[in-house]
Design a protein around this motif. Structure first.
Motif, PDB file in Angstrom:
ATOM      1  N   HIS A  10     -49.322  51.060 -15.666  1.00 57.41           N
ATOM      2  CA  HIS A  10     -50.620  50.406 -15.817  1.00 57.41           C
ATOM      3  C   HIS A  10     -51.546  51.204 -16.746  1.00 57.41           C
ATOM      4  CE1 HIS A  10     -54.023  47.898 -14.741  1.00 57.41           C
ATOM      5  NE2 HIS A  10     -54.715  48.988 -14.471  1.00 57.41           N
ATOM      6  N   GLY A  11     -51.632  52.503 -16.530  1.00 49.78           N
ATOM      7  CA  GLY A  11     -52.499  53.347 -17.354  1.00 49.78           C
ATOM      8  C   GLY A  11     -52.061  53.376 -18.812  1.00 49.78           C
ATOM      9  N   GLU A  12     -50.748  53.350 -19.032  1.00 51.73           N
ATOM     10  CA  GLU A  12     -50.242  53.316 -20.406  1.00 51.73           C
ATOM     11  C   GLU A  12     -50.637  52.021 -21.096  1.00 51.73           C
ATOM     12  OE1 GLU A  12     -46.153  55.945 -20.046  1.00 51.73           O
ATOM     13  OE2 GLU A  12     -46.115  53.858 -19.352  1.00 51.73           O
ATOM     14  N   ALA A  13     -50.556  50.921 -20.363  1.00 51.66           N
ATOM     15  CA  ALA A  13     -50.950  49.631 -20.933  1.00 51.66           C
ATOM     16  C   ALA A  13     -52.431  49.612 -21.261  1.00 51.66           C
ATOM     17  CB  ALA A  13     -50.601  48.503 -19.967  1.00 51.66           C
ATOM     18  N   ILE A  14     -53.242  50.190 -20.397  1.00 51.69           N
ATOM     19  CA  ILE A  14     -54.684  50.258 -20.659  1.00 51.69           C
ATOM     20  C   ILE A  14     -54.953  51.111 -21.888  1.00 51.69           C
ATOM     21  CG2 ILE A  14     -56.881  51.172 -19.797  1.00 51.69           C
ATOM     22  CD1 ILE A  14     -55.958  50.231 -17.008  1.00 51.69           C
ATOM     23  N   SER A  55     -45.067  43.102 -35.600  1.00 52.76           N
ATOM     24  CA  SER A  55     -44.869  41.678 -35.328  1.00 52.76           C
ATOM     25  C   SER A  55     -45.308  41.301 -33.916  1.00 52.76           C
ATOM     26  CB  SER A  55     -43.404  41.303 -35.538  1.00 52.76           C
ATOM     27  OG  SER A  55     -42.571  42.040 -34.664  1.00 52.76           O
ATOM     28  N   ALA A  56     -45.464  42.280 -33.029  1.00 55.82           N
ATOM     29  CA  ALA A  56     -45.888  42.010 -31.654  1.00 55.82           C
ATOM     30  C   ALA A  56     -47.400  41.968 -31.497  1.00 55.82           C
ATOM     31  CB  ALA A  56     -45.311  43.072 -30.725  1.00 55.82           C
ATOM     32  N   VAL A  57     -48.147  42.286 -32.533  1.00 50.64           N
ATOM     33  CA  VAL A  57     -49.610  42.359 -32.437  1.00 50.64           C
ATOM     34  C   VAL A  57     -50.201  41.029 -31.972  1.00 50.64           C
ATOM     35  CG1 VAL A  57     -51.731  42.624 -33.774  1.00 50.64           C
ATOM     36  CG2 VAL A  57     -49.882  44.267 -34.048  1.00 50.64           C
ATOM     37  N   SER A  58     -49.735  39.930 -32.511  1.00 52.19           N
ATOM     38  CA  SER A  58     -50.266  38.622 -32.131  1.00 52.19           C
ATOM     39  C   SER A  58     -50.037  38.334 -30.650  1.00 52.19           C
ATOM     40  CB  SER A  58     -49.636  37.527 -32.989  1.00 52.19           C
ATOM     41  OG  SER A  58     -50.134  36.270 -32.623  1.00 52.19           O
ATOM     42  N   GLU A  59     -48.838  38.616 -30.174  1.00 54.77           N
ATOM     43  CA  GLU A  59     -48.522  38.390 -28.763  1.00 54.77           C
ATOM     44  C   GLU A  59     -49.349  39.293 -27.863  1.00 54.77           C
ATOM     45  OE1 GLU A  59     -44.726  38.528 -25.689  1.00 54.77           O
ATOM     46  OE2 GLU A  59     -44.403  38.958 -27.805  1.00 54.77           O
ATOM     47  N   ILE A  60     -49.497  40.545 -28.256  1.00 55.77           N
ATOM     48  CA  ILE A  60     -50.284  41.490 -27.464  1.00 55.77           C
ATOM     49  C   ILE A  60     -51.745  41.056 -27.427  1.00 55.77           C
ATOM     50  CG2 ILE A  60     -51.144  43.871 -27.370  1.00 55.77           C
ATOM     51  CD1 ILE A  60     -48.375  44.685 -28.567  1.00 55.77           C
ATOM     52  N   THR A  61     -52.268  40.618 -28.567  1.00 51.66           N
ATOM     53  CA  THR A  61     -53.650  40.151 -28.624  1.00 51.66           C
ATOM     54  C   THR A  61     -53.841  38.955 -27.688  1.00 51.66           C
ATOM     55  OG1 THR A  61     -53.818  40.916 -30.896  1.00 51.66           O
ATOM     56  CG2 THR A  61     -55.472  39.367 -30.166  1.00 51.66           C
ATOM     57  N   ASP A  62     -52.890  38.036 -27.698  1.00 55.91           N
ATOM     58  CA  ASP A  62     -52.959  36.888 -26.789  1.00 55.91           C
ATOM     59  C   ASP A  62     -52.986  37.325 -25.332  1.00 55.91           C
ATOM     60  OD1 ASP A  62     -52.973  35.143 -28.945  1.00 55.91           O
ATOM     61  OD2 ASP A  62     -50.837  34.635 -28.778  1.00 55.91           O
ATOM     62  N   LEU A  63     -52.144  38.285 -24.981  1.00 54.87           N
ATOM     63  CA  LEU A  63     -52.126  38.801 -23.602  1.00 54.87           C
ATOM     64  C   LEU A  63     -53.457  39.462 -23.247  1.00 54.87           C
ATOM     65  CD1 LEU A  63     -48.534  40.317 -23.531  1.00 54.87           C
ATOM     66  CD2 LEU A  63     -49.338  38.329 -22.228  1.00 54.87           C
ATOM     67  N   MET A  64     -54.042  40.178 -24.196  1.00 53.87           N
ATOM     68  CA  MET A  64     -55.310  40.853 -23.947  1.00 53.87           C
ATOM     69  C   MET A  64     -56.446  39.870 -23.684  1.00 53.87           C
ATOM     70  SD  MET A  64     -54.900  43.911 -26.761  1.00 53.87           S
ATOM     71  CE  MET A  64     -56.583  44.444 -26.670  1.00 53.87           C
ATOM     72  N   MET A  65     -56.345  38.672 -24.202  1.00 53.20           N
ATOM     73  CA  MET A  65     -57.380  37.652 -24.001  1.00 53.20           C
ATOM     74  C   MET A  65     -57.463  37.241 -22.532  1.00 53.20           C
ATOM     75  SD  MET A  65     -58.812  37.175 -26.918  1.00 53.20           S
ATOM     76  CE  MET A  65     -59.641  35.609 -26.777  1.00 53.20           C
ATOM     77  N   HIS A  66     -56.393  37.476 -21.763  1.00 55.09           N
ATOM     78  CA  HIS A  66     -56.360  37.114 -20.354  1.00 55.09           C
ATOM     79  C   HIS A  66     -56.675  38.294 -19.439  1.00 55.09           C
ATOM     80  CE1 HIS A  66     -54.725  33.217 -21.398  1.00 55.09           C
ATOM     81  NE2 HIS A  66     -53.883  33.841 -22.207  1.00 55.09           N
ATOM     82  N   ASP A  67     -57.001  39.409 -20.024  1.00 53.12           N
ATOM     83  CA  ASP A  67     -57.257  40.621 -19.241  1.00 53.12           C
ATOM     84  C   ASP A  67     -58.688  40.700 -18.803  1.00 53.12           C
ATOM     85  OD1 ASP A  67     -56.665  42.970 -18.012  1.00 53.12           O
ATOM     86  OD2 ASP A  67     -56.583  44.181 -19.820  1.00 53.12           O
TER      87      ASP A  67
END
Length: 67
Positions: A10-14, A55-67
């Motif tokens: 969790h901390g790494e993801a943050i 190439s994962a930036v878009s997917e990660i950004t989308d996931l961050m929108m739900h955080d």
């Protein structure tokens, strides 16, 4: 460094999210590059290096929108 099949703690993801938010602020909102660099350096002192493909930036950004 983690391998592709190892989940992030969790901390790494943050920490990675904070780096990503800092980068987005630099690109989209004119946050000075020096401030982004300072964020990356500080977080890098406390967490091991994790990488992901650009190439994962878009997917990660989308996931961050739900955080």
């Amino acid at each position: 460094m983690k391998h592709d099949n190892e989940p992030l703690l969790h901390g790494e993801a943050i920490a990675l999210g904070m780096i990503m938010e800092s980068w987005l602020s630099t690109v989209k909102n004119s946050m000075p590059v020096a401030e982004h660099t300072a964020v990356v350096k500080y977080i890098s002192k406390h967490f091991s290096k994790n990488t992901f493909p650009f190439s994962a930036v878009s997917e990660i950004t989308d996931l961050m929108m739900h955080d």
